[in-house]
Design a protein around this motif. Structure first.
Motif, PDB file in Angstrom:
ATOM      1  N   VAL A 130       0.831  -1.200   0.000  1.00 47.28           N
ATOM      2  CA  VAL A 130       0.000   0.000   0.000  1.00 47.28           C
ATOM      3  C   VAL A 130       0.871   1.260   0.000  1.00 47.28           C
ATOM      4  O   VAL A 130       0.577   2.237  -0.701  1.00 47.28           O
ATOM      5  CB  VAL A 130      -0.935   0.005   1.228  1.00 47.28           C
ATOM      6  N   ASP A 131       1.954   1.235   0.752  1.00 46.96           N
ATOM      7  CA  ASP A 131       2.829   2.404   0.846  1.00 46.96           C
ATOM      8  C   ASP A 131       3.415   2.782  -0.515  1.00 46.96           C
ATOM      9  O   ASP A 131       3.623   3.972  -0.804  1.00 46.96           O
ATOM     10  CB  ASP A 131       3.960   2.142   1.842  1.00 46.96           C
ATOM     11  N   GLN A 132       3.677   1.800  -1.354  1.00 42.04           N
ATOM     12  CA  GLN A 132       4.212   2.094  -2.685  1.00 42.04           C
ATOM     13  C   GLN A 132       3.231   2.940  -3.495  1.00 42.04           C
ATOM     14  O   GLN A 132       3.634   3.854  -4.223  1.00 42.04           O
ATOM     15  CB  GLN A 132       4.511   0.787  -3.420  1.00 42.04           C
ATOM     16  N   TRP A 133       1.952   2.647  -3.353  1.00 43.83           N
ATOM     17  CA  TRP A 133       0.942   3.425  -4.078  1.00 43.83           C
ATOM     18  C   TRP A 133       0.752   4.804  -3.462  1.00 43.83           C
ATOM     19  O   TRP A 133       0.531   5.786  -4.175  1.00 43.83           O
ATOM     20  CB  TRP A 133      -0.384   2.668  -4.088  1.00 43.83           C
ATOM     21  N   LEU A 134       0.836   4.874  -2.140  1.00 39.89           N
ATOM     22  CA  LEU A 134       0.607   6.153  -1.467  1.00 39.89           C
ATOM     23  C   LEU A 134       1.697   7.173  -1.776  1.00 39.89           C
ATOM     24  O   LEU A 134       1.474   8.385  -1.629  1.00 39.89           O
ATOM     25  CB  LEU A 134       0.520   5.943   0.053  1.00 39.89           C
ATOM     26  N   ARG A 135       2.856   6.714  -2.198  1.00 45.49           N
ATOM     27  CA  ARG A 135       3.922   7.649  -2.554  1.00 45.49           C
ATOM     28  C   ARG A 135       3.621   8.383  -3.852  1.00 45.49           C
ATOM     29  O   ARG A 135       4.274   9.385  -4.163  1.00 45.49           O
ATOM     30  CB  ARG A 135       5.261   6.901  -2.664  1.00 45.49           C
TER      31      ARG A 135
END
Length: 378
Positions: A130-135
């Protein structure tokens, strides 16, 4: 601590003026709808208590330089972002003509303003995929807006009984302030202390005998500030687990999600349709009021307040461990799971008429309605 003390004084005095002048503005501000599906109050009082909280939150940053070296610029900027959501709620309190959709848009607008003006945009939830997308900036902004608007609305959902939303949010702000102090985040800690004091000044006028209600404006304002402080705490402090926000605010969050599930999936109704099946409403109707004369307005007022105590205790199931294990994801997840498990167990037991006997209150002392309060209109 001066933020807390002065916030309390300013809020208390502003609400004192609101209560004492209710004869002048009561036609606009009194909550006369006492028979709605989600109404559980015994008499009409002003529902603009949030104005006192907002005034205190605004005054304190302005006078803060008198005792602190750090300016109150950050707090004032956050309050500027809160204007759309607060205004939408207050206008609804006075006119009853602002639709839920418009109020949601106001919350989204405030969240977007915070993203742009304060860089309060989540880029992590401590889940790698999820963090990869939030960046990706647009995704991060959109996710943050939905999260902030959702938590803002969640506080309004639990605002149905004397002292319920106000004390629960005070507990959450106390936790936020403690964690902010632990990581030396002065901005978040200062604002959290201010909100504790401001809400405390309101609580004395609302619990146990209500002379004023929080109103949509107050609930949205408190919910928005709380959501943004959680976002800022995570964004500004890598050592704070993103799971802390979920654990400390799990009560209003899960109440909202469970309500959506109950309405859409179980009953096939619109998610925003009001009903009387929230946990706090069931506790009032089947636990606190059981065996007591329901036609006595004085007893009804006290039952209303006693209902909140049950939910305060329940909220501590997650707030306490989240406060002390703010950097431990496993403990935070465990606290959230424990809360959900207990919530669902109690909910199912009450619905199936199997309420544990130790939960049932069988009597209360009478309560006198505050001066100036109006009897329900028939």
């Amino acid at each position: 601590m001066l933020n807390l003390a002065f916030g309390f004084v300013v809020s208390f005095l502003v609400i004192f003026f609101i209560v004492r002048s209710s004869g002048l503005h009561g036609s606009l501000t009194m909550d006369h709808d006492l028979r709605g599906i989600q109404k559980n109050h015994a008499y009409a009082v002003p529902r603009i208590g949030g104005v006192g909280i907002a005034c205190a939150a605004t005054v304190i940053p302005l006078i803060q330089p008198l005792w602190a070296t750090a300016p109150g610029t950050g707090q004032l900027l956050l309050l500027l972002c809160a204007v759309p959501v607060f205004a939408g709620g207050v206008i609804e309190d006075m006119t009853k003509r602002v639709s839920p959709r418009v109020r949601l848009l106001c919350a989204l607008a405030s969240a977007l303003a915070a993203c742009l003006l304060m860089h309060a945009t989540l880029t992590r939830v401590d889940l790698q995929l999820v963090d990869q997308w939030l960046r990706i900036v647009p995704i991060g902004i959109g996710f943050t807006m939905l999260g902030v608007a959702g938590l803002t609305n969640a506080v309004n959902i639990i605002d149905g009984f004397n002292g319920l939303a106000s004390v629960v949010t005070m507990l959450i702000f106390a936790s936020i302030g403690y964690v902010a102090h632990s990581v030396n985040d002065w901005l978040v800690m200062s604002m959290a202390l201010t909100m504790i004091g401001a809400i405390g000044g309101f609580v004395l006028w609302n619990f146990p005998v209500p002379s004023v209600f929080l109103g949509d404006g107050g609930a949205y304002f408190v919910g928005f500030i709380m959501a943004e402080l959680l976002v800022l705490l995570i964004v500004r402090n890598p050592g704070v687990s993103a799971w802390y926000a979920m654990a400390v605010a799990i009560y209003p969050t899960f109440e909202t999600l469970f309500s959506i599930y109950r309405r859409r999936i179980v009953r096939g109704r619109p998610a925003g349709a009001p009903d009387g099946l929230h946990l706090h409403t069931l506790v009032y109707r089947r636990v606190v009021r059981k065996g007591i004369d329901g036609g006595n307005l004085r007893r009804r007022a006290m039952r209303n307040s006693c209902t909140s105590v049950y939910l305060w205790v329940l909220s501590l199931v997650s707030i306490v461990p989240a406060t002390f294990f703010w950097d431990t994801p496993i403990a935070l997840a465990g606290a959230a799971i424990a809360f959900v498990t207990i919530y669902v167990h109690i909910y199912v037991a009450i619905v199936r008429m199997r309420t544990p006997r130790w939960l049932v209150i069988t009597g209360h002392a009478p309560v006198v309605a505050p001066r100036g309060a109006e009897e329900p209109r028939h």
